[in-house]
Design a protein around this motif. Structure first.
Motif, PDB file in Angstrom:
ATOM      1  N   CYS B  64     -12.515   9.921   4.796  1.00 41.16           N
ATOM      2  CA  CYS B  64     -12.867  10.660   6.003  1.00 41.16           C
ATOM      3  C   CYS B  64     -11.669  11.493   6.445  1.00 41.16           C
ATOM      4  O   CYS B  64     -10.621  10.952   6.764  1.00 41.16           O
ATOM      5  N   PRO B  65     -11.807  12.831   6.428  1.00 43.77           N
ATOM      6  CA  PRO B  65     -10.658  13.682   6.759  1.00 43.77           C
ATOM      7  C   PRO B  65     -10.225  13.532   8.219  1.00 43.77           C
ATOM      8  O   PRO B  65      -9.120  13.940   8.563  1.00 43.77           O
ATOM      9  N   PHE B  66     -11.073  12.991   9.057  1.00 42.47           N
ATOM     10  CA  PHE B  66     -10.729  12.872  10.475  1.00 42.47           C
ATOM     11  C   PHE B  66     -10.261  11.473  10.844  1.00 42.47           C
ATOM     12  O   PHE B  66      -9.975  11.203  12.012  1.00 42.47           O
ATOM     13  N   LEU B  69     -13.020   6.464  10.890  1.00 41.16           N
ATOM     14  CA  LEU B  69     -13.667   5.220  10.477  1.00 41.16           C
ATOM     15  C   LEU B  69     -12.611   4.114  10.358  1.00 41.16           C
ATOM     16  O   LEU B  69     -11.448   4.384  10.073  1.00 41.16           O
ATOM     17  N   CYS B  92     -17.915  10.985  14.829  1.00 41.05           N
ATOM     18  CA  CYS B  92     -17.995  11.595  13.494  1.00 41.05           C
ATOM     19  C   CYS B  92     -18.102  13.111  13.643  1.00 41.05           C
ATOM     20  O   CYS B  92     -18.856  13.611  14.468  1.00 41.05           O
ATOM     21  N   GLU B  93     -17.329  13.843  12.849  1.00 37.97           N
ATOM     22  CA  GLU B  93     -17.297  15.304  12.963  1.00 37.97           C
ATOM     23  C   GLU B  93     -18.407  15.966  12.143  1.00 37.97           C
ATOM     24  O   GLU B  93     -18.462  17.189  12.028  1.00 37.97           O
ATOM     25  N   MET B  94     -19.242  15.179  11.553  1.00 37.00           N
ATOM     26  CA  MET B  94     -20.388  15.686  10.783  1.00 37.00           C
ATOM     27  C   MET B  94     -19.976  16.711   9.718  1.00 37.00           C
ATOM     28  O   MET B  94     -20.484  17.837   9.686  1.00 37.00           O
ATOM     29  N   CYS B  95     -19.072  16.294   8.835  1.00 37.99           N
ATOM     30  CA  CYS B  95     -18.625  17.159   7.731  1.00 37.99           C
ATOM     31  C   CYS B  95     -19.831  17.595   6.896  1.00 37.99           C
ATOM     32  O   CYS B  95     -20.688  16.778   6.586  1.00 37.99           O
ATOM     33  N   ILE B  98     -20.032  15.685   3.635  1.00 36.01           N
ATOM     34  CA  ILE B  98     -20.140  14.232   3.846  1.00 36.01           C
ATOM     35  C   ILE B  98     -19.270  13.424   2.869  1.00 36.01           C
ATOM     36  O   ILE B  98     -19.769  12.631   2.073  1.00 36.01           O
ATOM     37  N   PRO B  99     -17.943  13.591   2.941  1.00 34.12           N
ATOM     38  CA  PRO B  99     -17.062  12.918   1.976  1.00 34.12           C
ATOM     39  C   PRO B  99     -17.150  11.391   2.003  1.00 34.12           C
ATOM     40  O   PRO B  99     -16.953  10.739   0.969  1.00 34.12           O
ATOM     41  N   CYS B 100     -17.462  10.817   3.174  1.00 29.38           N
ATOM     42  CA  CYS B 100     -17.553   9.360   3.260  1.00 29.38           C
ATOM     43  C   CYS B 100     -18.665   8.840   2.366  1.00 29.38           C
ATOM     44  O   CYS B 100     -18.505   7.850   1.646  1.00 29.38           O
TER      45      CYS B 100
HETATM   46  S1  SF4 Z   1     -19.148  12.934   8.102  1.00 27.94           S
HETATM   47 FE1  SF4 Z   1     -18.091  11.146   7.267  1.00 27.94          FE
HETATM   48  S2  SF4 Z   1     -16.131  11.947   6.627  1.00 27.94           S
HETATM   49 FE2  SF4 Z   1     -16.972  13.450   8.057  1.00 27.94          FE
HETATM   50  S3  SF4 Z   1     -16.176  12.859  10.078  1.00 27.94           S
HETATM   51 FE3  SF4 Z   1     -18.169  11.868   9.834  1.00 27.94          FE
HETATM   52  S4  SF4 Z   1     -17.625   9.842   8.997  1.00 27.94           S
HETATM   53 FE4  SF4 Z   1     -15.833  11.128   8.708  1.00 27.94          FE
END
Ligand code: SF4
Ligand code: SF4
Ligand code: SF4
Ligand code: SF4
Ligand code: SF4
Lengths: 309, 220
Positions: B64-66, B69, B92-95, B98-100
């Motif tokens: 998670c880049p932010f 988690l 959650c920044e809603m990438c 979705i890298p997670c």
């Molecule tokens: S989408 Fe996943 S990786 Fe992105 S901010 Fe939310 S939890 Fe973190």
């Protein structure tokens, strides 16, 4: 006279020679841990995750097969990286011997080895009797519970993942579980956890059932019954057949290969023995002929390795 | 050991191991309850399935880049080793990529989630209208502005004020079918204790007997 559980002190070998396998193992165990800690401590994310599943340099996935199996038994299908990761780990330990994980990687081994060492130093001899087969029962339980409950019950108590995850992601109260394992090993059952109960170790043992790497006692006729190997071995029962067993193999020779899957290949027996009775042997089991013929000239091969006095 | 002794000792072992299994299962039932303030990452399977599938590796946390988690530790009231986030601390920044989910080796974060707008981490609710200053006639709009899908998940709606001297209210309204439960609104709420909260969906939503519920157009 010194306590009989202590090692013989009149060793002819220099300290370094008596401990080089041990040092290598500690180097490896701590090295693996260090690689995982590089990220959280120094921001160098070469390896992420933990022993349950990790990703190295963004390309090499490694996944604990027992954990992934539990996940699947609880009713879900893993992602491709998980499957590849588990396959790689299976292959690695199938070739090297499963319990190499125990003596060369698992962080709990540091704790249980410390307990065993203290036990020797303090001369604690009493040990409750417990079957070494209990671990197989526990392994069965670990695999059965996800089927029955749909959840990974073992992961709520597993000391192996608790410790490794704890060291990397923060330990919380998990150190209590490790303290329990330590005290249990020290005061109640000698080698009680790793040698009797741990289902993770049992699983790795099963994975390495056909591995072509063995410890052997090619110079068993030199043994002077000092019992040092039995004292340091975490699974002493595996040594006896190879060192003292009377079964004759084809070619009329004693079979000096330790082929119990419980042997962790820690190499302690090799280095503590003053008479260099033990050595490493490569070769698929079942090809007895070949192994025996290799072993038939132990003196020559030992000379080559410079181990002969 | 004769045959009889062997059978007896096997039965004894089996009984002890079963008891242990029972104890572990009971303990795990207790240890597996997730508090409402802890939310799962996007794509997480339904809670019971999630706890069966997740192998507690923390790869989602790391990717998670932010860095919002966390992995639960033993002693926290969250199932040990499982990933969670707390909306009020960091949502959650809603990438978009979705890298997670991509990092998850076990599919506990379901790889079939490809559009982050379909995620269901929870549902926002204005939990305290008396505290929310928009209901007092002030133009706050903080939760609306921070919502990654504002206009869909959260809208500002005009209400006529009943207070004398006040013209209009612009109140935030959450639409359940669009809200992903990312938690940004709760994180951003300017009050000391947020008046908008994100909770697991089942704690909030009602259910009609049939599968008919009003959608946002007000039609069935
Ligand atoms: S989408 Fe996943 S990786 Fe992105 S901010 Fe939310 S939890 Fe973190
Ligand atoms: S037996 Fe279990 S705890 Fe001991 S070293 Fe092996 S895996 Fe680790
Ligand atoms: S037999 Fe030797 S290598 Fe195997 S576990 Fe015992 S001491 Fe270690
Ligand atoms: S990546 Fe998947 S398996 Fe690993 S901790 Fe996150 S949800 Fe669990
Ligand atoms: S949780 Fe709040 S910010 Fe996130 S989508 Fe829902 S309304 Fe918008």
């Amino acid at each position: 006279m010194a306590d009989s559980r202590r090692l013989s002190t009149d060793s002819r070998k220099p300290w370094l020679k008596r401990h080089r396998w041990l040092l290598l193992r500690r180097f490896n165990q701590l090295g693996v841990l260090f690689m995982f800690l590089l990220g959280p401590l120094f921001g160098a994310w070469l390896v992420t995750g933990n022993l349950s599943s990790s990703m190295t340099l963004d390309i090499l996935p490694l996944t604990d097969p027992l954990l992934l199996t539990q996940s699947m038994l609880s009713g879900s299908w893993p992602a491709t990286t998980g499957l590849i990761g588990a396959g790689l780990v299976l292959l690695f330990y199938a070739l090297l011997g499963g319990r190499v994980f125990c003596s060369w990687v698992c962080p709990v081994n540091l704790v249980t080895d410390l307990a065993a060492w203290l036990r020797r130093r303090l001369g604690i001899r009493s040990s409750a009797r417990l079957s070494r087969n209990l671990r197989w029962w526990l392994l069965g339980l670990v695999l059965l519970l996800p089927v029955l409950t749909g959840t990974m019950v073992w992961e709520y108590v597993n000391p192996v993942s608790m410790l490794h995850r704890g060291l990397i992601f923060g330990i919380g109260w998990a150190w209590l579980i490790l303290a329990a394992v330590f005290l249990y090993d020290l005061l109640i059952v000698s080698r009680g956890w790793c040698g009797h109960l741990c289902p993770v170790g049992a699983c790795y043992a099963a994975i390495g059932v056909a591995a072509p790497v063995h410890i052997a006692a090619p110079r068993r006729d030199q043994c002077d019954d000092c019992l040092d190997c039995f004292k340091v071995c975490p699974e002493p029962q595996v040594i006896k057949p190879a060192l003292k067993g009377s079964a004759l193999r084809s070619g009329g020779r004693h079979d000096p290969v330790i082929d119990s899957i419980d042997c962790t290949k820690c190499g302690r027996c090799i280095e503590v023995c003053d008479r260099d009775v033990f050595g490493l042997r490569l070769g698929w089991r079942g090809q007895d002929q070949q192994i025996n013929s290799k072993l038939s000239e132990p003196t020559a091969s030992l000379k080559q390795q410079g181990l002969q006095h | 050991m004769n045959r009889r002794e062997f059978v007896l000792s096997s039965v004894r072992t089996a009984a002890s191991v079963s008891l242990l299994g029972l104890g572990l299962s009971l303990y795990s039932r207790q240890a597996s309850s997730l508090p409402a303030w802890a939310l799962r990452p996007p794509g997480a399977l339904p809670e019971a399935d999630f706890q069966g599938a997740c192998i507690r590796c923390g790869l989602c946390v790391r990717d998670c880049p932010f860095d919002m988690l966390h992995l639960a530790r033993l002693g926290q009231n969250i199932p040990t080793g499982t990933p969670y986030f707390i909306a009020r601390e960091a949502g959650c920044e809603m990438c978009e990529d979705i890298p997670c989910v991509a990092a998850c080796p076990s599919n506990a974060l379901d790889h079939s989630l490809t559009d982050i707008n379909d995620a269901d981490m929870g549902l926002a609710i204005i939990s305290d209208q008396e505290a929310c200053i928009a209901f007092q006639g002030l133009r706050c709009e903080v939760c609306f502005n921070i919502c990654p899908i504002r206009g869909d998940a959260i809208r500002l709606e005009y209400r006529h004020s009943k207070r004398p001297g006040q013209q209009a209210l612009f109140i935030p309204v959450v639409y359940a079918e669009h809200c992903t439960g990312c938690g940004k609104c709760e994180e951003a709420c300017i009050l000391e204790e947020a008046a908008i909260k994100v909770l697991p969906r089942h704690l909030i939503q009602g259910k009609l007997a049939q599968h008919d519920r009003l959608n946002s157009n007000g039609s069935l």
